[in-house]
Write an enzyme that holds these catalytic residues in place. Structure first.
Site, mmCIF file in Angstrom:
data_model
loop_
_atom_site.group_PDB
_atom_site.id
_atom_site.type_symbol
_atom_site.label_atom_id
_atom_site.label_comp_id
_atom_site.label_asym_id
_atom_site.label_seq_id
_atom_site.Cartn_x
_atom_site.Cartn_y
_atom_site.Cartn_z
ATOM 1 N N SER A 33 49.681 30.705 46.361
ATOM 2 C CA SER A 33 50.990 31.333 46.943
ATOM 3 C C SER A 33 51.158 30.647 48.445
ATOM 4 C CB SER A 33 50.982 32.784 47.315
ATOM 5 O OG SER A 33 52.182 33.261 47.416
ATOM 6 N N ASN A 34 51.785 31.136 49.256
ATOM 7 C CA ASN A 34 52.112 30.736 50.903
ATOM 8 C C ASN A 34 52.274 31.906 51.374
ATOM 9 O OD1 ASN A 34 54.894 31.275 50.824
ATOM 10 N ND2 ASN A 34 55.077 29.823 48.975
ATOM 11 N N PRO A 35 52.477 31.679 52.908
ATOM 12 C CA PRO A 35 52.212 32.897 53.825
ATOM 13 C C PRO A 35 53.732 33.310 53.912
ATOM 14 C CG PRO A 35 51.616 30.708 54.876
ATOM 15 C CD PRO A 35 52.140 30.422 53.490
#
Ligand code: CTP
Ligand code: CA
Length: 229
Positions: A33-35
């Site tokens: 995923s990503n932030p």
């Protein structure tokens, strides 16, 4: 914005906003995923609703509550987001792609948890569909379909890279934001953006994501009005 006093610049308009990260599972216990926290997208959905729009919020996994009056469509992976957006696109007046869509997913996802020893050094990735590029290709050259707005998360040469990305993807408008630094993007309260379209480049902020959302909608409405005359 206080919905009771906001000018109804989006009255009778259908708006689709995407928000949050996407999540690509490797197995039930692991994902890529990503932030992204979803705050920019949720702020845009809230502002659109206050401006009188009928809002569909297509959201990846976040910890945020859907703004009141907004229809929430929850998705996990990029392919699911793609499907949800395309299902709403033809009937939309504006599509704003604030989501941080993952560029890659594991080539193989497993229903069962994979032994870590069996995975080390073996994770292969493949590209996800580019939702914005597909929307740009479909609607970008038209003056009657939805106005397509993309976001560009850049860590350097923000305006130049935003301009290039807008052209590459065929979006009508691009909101370029600087990632990194205490006062911008991912997880921050405030952000700083450049709004890029055929009408030129306008910079906003640092300001709250709520304040920026109002400016972004004003820009989008002005652009939509300018193309239909
Ligand atoms: N986007 C999308 N589908 C993808 C990847 C990105 O719709 N598979 C959208 C994002 O929602 C955003 C815009 O494209 O509105 C730009 O995303 P960004 O990550 O900045 O651009 P990329 O083209 O993926 O380029 P890169 O990550 O290599 O900078
Ligand atoms: Ca990307």
């Amino acid at each position: 914005v206080d919905a009771a006093v906001a000018p109804k610049i989006l009255a009778d308009k259908k708006v689709v906003v995407t928000a949050g990260p996407t999540r690509e599972h490797i197995d039930p216990a692991r994902f890529i995923s990503n932030p992204s926290t979803g705050r920019m997208g949720y702020a845009l959905a809230r502002a659109a609703s206050a401006f009188g729009a009928d809002v569909v919020l297509v959201s990846g996994p976040t910890t945020l509550d859907a703004p009141a009056g907004v229809r929430l469509v929850e998705v996990t992976g990029a392919r699911q987001m793609h499907e949800a957006v395309m299902a709403e696109a033809d009937s939309a007046d504006f599509i704003v792609k604030a989501a941080a869509v993952g560029d890659f997913r594991p080539k193989q996802a497993s229903d069962q948890k994979v032994e870590k020893g069996a995975m080390a050094g073996k994770l292969e990735l493949e590209r996800n569909p580019d939702i914005l590029a597909e929307l740009g290709q479909k609607y970008g050259a038209r003056t009657d379909g939805p106005l397509v707005v993309g976001f560009a998360a850049e860590s350097f040469d923000v305006v130049e890279r935003g301009k290039a990305k807008r052209e590459r993807k065929g979006a009508h408008m691009m909101v370029a934001n600087k990632i990194g630094g205490a006062r911008s993007a991912f997880g921050a309260d405030e952000s700083q953006v450049a709004v890029i379209s055929d009408r030129g480049v306008t910079e906003y902020g640092p300001a709250s994501k709520d304040a920026l959302s109002r400016e972004i909608w004003r820009e989008a409405v002005a652009l939509a009005n300018s193309r239909t005359g």
